[in-house]
Design a protein around this motif. Sequence first.
Motif, PDB file in Angstrom:
ATOM      1  N   ASP A 110       0.841  -1.208   0.000  1.00  0.00           N
ATOM      2  CA  ASP A 110       0.000   0.000   0.000  1.00  0.00           C
ATOM      3  C   ASP A 110       0.871   1.251   0.000  1.00  0.00           C
ATOM      4  N   PHE A 111       1.961   1.193   0.750  1.00  0.00           N
ATOM      5  CA  PHE A 111       2.893   2.320   0.818  1.00  0.00           C
ATOM      6  C   PHE A 111       3.468   2.633  -0.565  1.00  0.00           C
ATOM      7  N   THR A 112       3.647   1.598  -1.374  1.00  0.00           N
ATOM      8  CA  THR A 112       4.200   1.769  -2.714  1.00  0.00           C
ATOM      9  C   THR A 112       3.188   2.348  -3.686  1.00  0.00           C
ATOM     10  N   TRP A 113       1.934   1.889  -3.606  1.00  0.00           N
ATOM     11  CA  TRP A 113       0.958   2.233  -4.639  1.00  0.00           C
ATOM     12  C   TRP A 113      -0.103   3.252  -4.212  1.00  0.00           C
ATOM     13  N   MET A 114      -0.142   3.630  -2.944  1.00  0.00           N
ATOM     14  CA  MET A 114      -1.220   4.498  -2.474  1.00  0.00           C
ATOM     15  C   MET A 114      -0.675   5.833  -1.963  1.00  0.00           C
ATOM     16  N   MET A 115      -1.127   6.909  -2.573  1.00  0.00           N
ATOM     17  CA  MET A 115      -0.773   8.257  -2.123  1.00  0.00           C
ATOM     18  C   MET A 115      -2.033   9.139  -2.159  1.00  0.00           C
ATOM     19  N   LEU A 117      -1.362   7.700   1.803  1.00  0.00           N
ATOM     20  CA  LEU A 117      -1.533   6.352   2.342  1.00  0.00           C
ATOM     21  C   LEU A 117      -2.697   6.306   3.328  1.00  0.00           C
ATOM     22  N   LYS A 118      -3.564   5.315   3.131  1.00  0.00           N
ATOM     23  CA  LYS A 118      -4.692   5.123   4.043  1.00  0.00           C
ATOM     24  C   LYS A 118      -4.614   3.716   4.635  1.00  0.00           C
ATOM     25  N   ILE A 119      -4.510   3.635   5.948  1.00  0.00           N
ATOM     26  CA  ILE A 119      -4.494   2.343   6.634  1.00  0.00           C
ATOM     27  C   ILE A 119      -5.928   1.873   6.832  1.00  0.00           C
ATOM     28  N   GLN A 120      -6.206   0.623   6.428  1.00  0.00           N
ATOM     29  CA  GLN A 120      -7.548   0.043   6.550  1.00  0.00           C
ATOM     30  C   GLN A 120      -7.463  -1.240   7.383  1.00  0.00           C
ATOM     31  N   PRO A 121      -7.606  -1.132   8.706  1.00  0.00           N
ATOM     32  CA  PRO A 121      -7.436  -2.302   9.581  1.00  0.00           C
ATOM     33  C   PRO A 121      -8.343  -3.480   9.219  1.00  0.00           C
ATOM     34  N   LEU A 122      -9.605  -3.205   8.923  1.00  0.00           N
ATOM     35  CA  LEU A 122     -10.527  -4.301   8.593  1.00  0.00           C
ATOM     36  C   LEU A 122     -10.124  -5.011   7.311  1.00  0.00           C
ATOM     37  N   THR A 123      -9.618  -4.261   6.347  1.00  0.00           N
ATOM     38  CA  THR A 123      -9.151  -4.868   5.104  1.00  0.00           C
ATOM     39  C   THR A 123      -7.971  -5.796   5.372  1.00  0.00           C
ATOM     40  N   LEU A 185      -2.418   8.700   6.659  1.00  0.00           N
ATOM     41  CA  LEU A 185      -1.115   9.025   7.223  1.00  0.00           C
ATOM     42  C   LEU A 185      -0.403  10.029   6.333  1.00  0.00           C
ATOM     43  N   SER A 186       0.247  10.982   6.961  1.00  0.00           N
ATOM     44  CA  SER A 186       1.092  11.907   6.201  1.00  0.00           C
ATOM     45  C   SER A 186       2.296  11.147   5.678  1.00  0.00           C
ATOM     46  N   ASP A 187       3.002  11.719   4.707  1.00  0.00           N
ATOM     47  CA  ASP A 187       4.156  11.038   4.136  1.00  0.00           C
ATOM     48  C   ASP A 187       5.216  10.732   5.192  1.00  0.00           C
ATOM     49  N   GLY A 188       5.396  11.655   6.123  1.00  0.00           N
ATOM     50  CA  GLY A 188       6.402  11.448   7.167  1.00  0.00           C
ATOM     51  C   GLY A 188       6.084  10.234   8.033  1.00  0.00           C
ATOM     52  N   TRP A 189       4.818  10.148   8.494  1.00  0.00           N
ATOM     53  CA  TRP A 189       4.414   9.015   9.324  1.00  0.00           C
ATOM     54  C   TRP A 189       4.397   7.712   8.519  1.00  0.00           C
ATOM     55  N   ALA A 190       3.981   7.814   7.258  1.00  0.00           N
ATOM     56  CA  ALA A 190       3.933   6.618   6.401  1.00  0.00           C
ATOM     57  C   ALA A 190       5.331   6.035   6.206  1.00  0.00           C
ATOM     58  N   ILE A 191       6.316   6.905   5.954  1.00  0.00           N
ATOM     59  CA  ILE A 191       7.691   6.447   5.774  1.00  0.00           C
ATOM     60  C   ILE A 191       8.246   5.868   7.075  1.00  0.00           C
ATOM     61  N   SER A 192       7.966   6.542   8.191  1.00  0.00           N
ATOM     62  CA  SER A 192       8.462   6.057   9.482  1.00  0.00           C
ATOM     63  C   SER A 192       7.915   4.667   9.803  1.00  0.00           C
ATOM     64  N   LEU A 193       6.611   4.478   9.571  1.00  0.00           N
ATOM     65  CA  LEU A 193       6.007   3.176   9.855  1.00  0.00           C
ATOM     66  C   LEU A 193       6.548   2.096   8.914  1.00  0.00           C
ATOM     67  N   ALA A 194       6.773   2.458   7.644  1.00  0.00           N
ATOM     68  CA  ALA A 194       7.333   1.497   6.682  1.00  0.00           C
ATOM     69  C   ALA A 194       8.730   1.063   7.110  1.00  0.00           C
ATOM     70  N   GLY A 227       8.345   3.261  -2.476  1.00  0.00           N
ATOM     71  CA  GLY A 227       7.393   4.161  -1.838  1.00  0.00           C
ATOM     72  C   GLY A 227       7.998   5.504  -1.476  1.00  0.00           C
ATOM     73  N   CYS A 228       9.259   5.483  -1.009  1.00  0.00           N
ATOM     74  CA  CYS A 228       9.937   6.739  -0.677  1.00  0.00           C
ATOM     75  C   CYS A 228      10.255   7.539  -1.943  1.00  0.00           C
ATOM     76  N   TRP A 229      10.711   6.830  -2.980  1.00  0.00           N
ATOM     77  CA  TRP A 229      11.146   7.492  -4.210  1.00  0.00           C
ATOM     78  C   TRP A 229       9.983   8.203  -4.899  1.00  0.00           C
ATOM     79  N   ILE A 230       8.826   7.526  -4.996  1.00  0.00           N
ATOM     80  CA  ILE A 230       7.708   8.122  -5.747  1.00  0.00           C
ATOM     81  C   ILE A 230       7.135   9.347  -5.042  1.00  0.00           C
ATOM     82  N   ARG A 231       7.468   9.538  -3.770  1.00  0.00           N
ATOM     83  CA  ARG A 231       6.979  10.701  -3.042  1.00  0.00           C
ATOM     84  C   ARG A 231       7.833  11.945  -3.289  1.00  0.00           C
TER      85      ARG A 231
END
Length: 266
Positions: A110-115, A117-123, A185-194, A227-231
């Motif tokens: 998701d981090f690679t293809w979604m901008m 980024l939206k975390i979907q726990p149920l999914t 998630l903002s890009d900063g938080w998304a990268i940190s979590l990744a 994911g980092c590069w495409i941002r």
Amino acid sequence: MIEDYTEKMSNELMHLNKDDQVYMKKMVAYIGAKAYFYDDEALGEQLYNMVCDLKVAEKEGIRAVDYFGKDPRAMVDQVLAELPRRSLGSYAGLVFILGVILVGMRYLMDFTWMMPLKIQPLTYVVFLLNFLVFSQFIMWLWSKQSYGEMKWSWAIFISVISLTVFLNIVRLFSIYFGYIGSLFLSDGWAISLAVLVLLGFAVMAYRSRDRLMTSLLVMGLTFLVTGCWIRFVNPETANVLRWLLPLIGLVLFLIVFRLQRKGKAI
């Protein structure tokens, strides 16, 4: 470790004649759909010992069908009946570890293809449950094929259809119900979590010394870099990178997996 017995058994199988190799592979295929319910260490040791015993029997002119019986499945059922089953805690731990790996990889994808980024726990939960059912079905399906009860072409066809159904169930759930409890998630938080997910993979790969886990680490690293590069590039370049780099990661995954296997065989 089960990985050690698997490697040893694969090496010993190469010393058997072709008919006995086919016999043993049928046994392993039949066990595949049941392996989750038994102690993997004891199961791996038992299979390895059986291959070694057969190797000795071959030197005396005894074939697998004479040594173990004409029906490999009956022999497997007898072996499994004597093995300890997984405890509830062990099975829960296995599902948890598998869930961490699958959800972690899904997040990196998701981090690679979604901008953004939206975390979907149920999914993620549905993805895990569907994977457990799908993997069990596929192992059962190919065990049937290995016994000649299903043509190879039909097994491939059903596998592809099943994979399509699996992916579409997850996709449709994500579309219609994924918003429940979702979080952007903002890009900063998304990268940190990744990065944290990848570090977790690195720790698991180091502790397990498992070649599959190491290969997944390589693929996960590719997803992280992508994911980092495409941002930080323009949208046109990002569209190329989000498909090209993961494909490179898949190739690296297969290469690393294969090289590690060859390295252990030397």
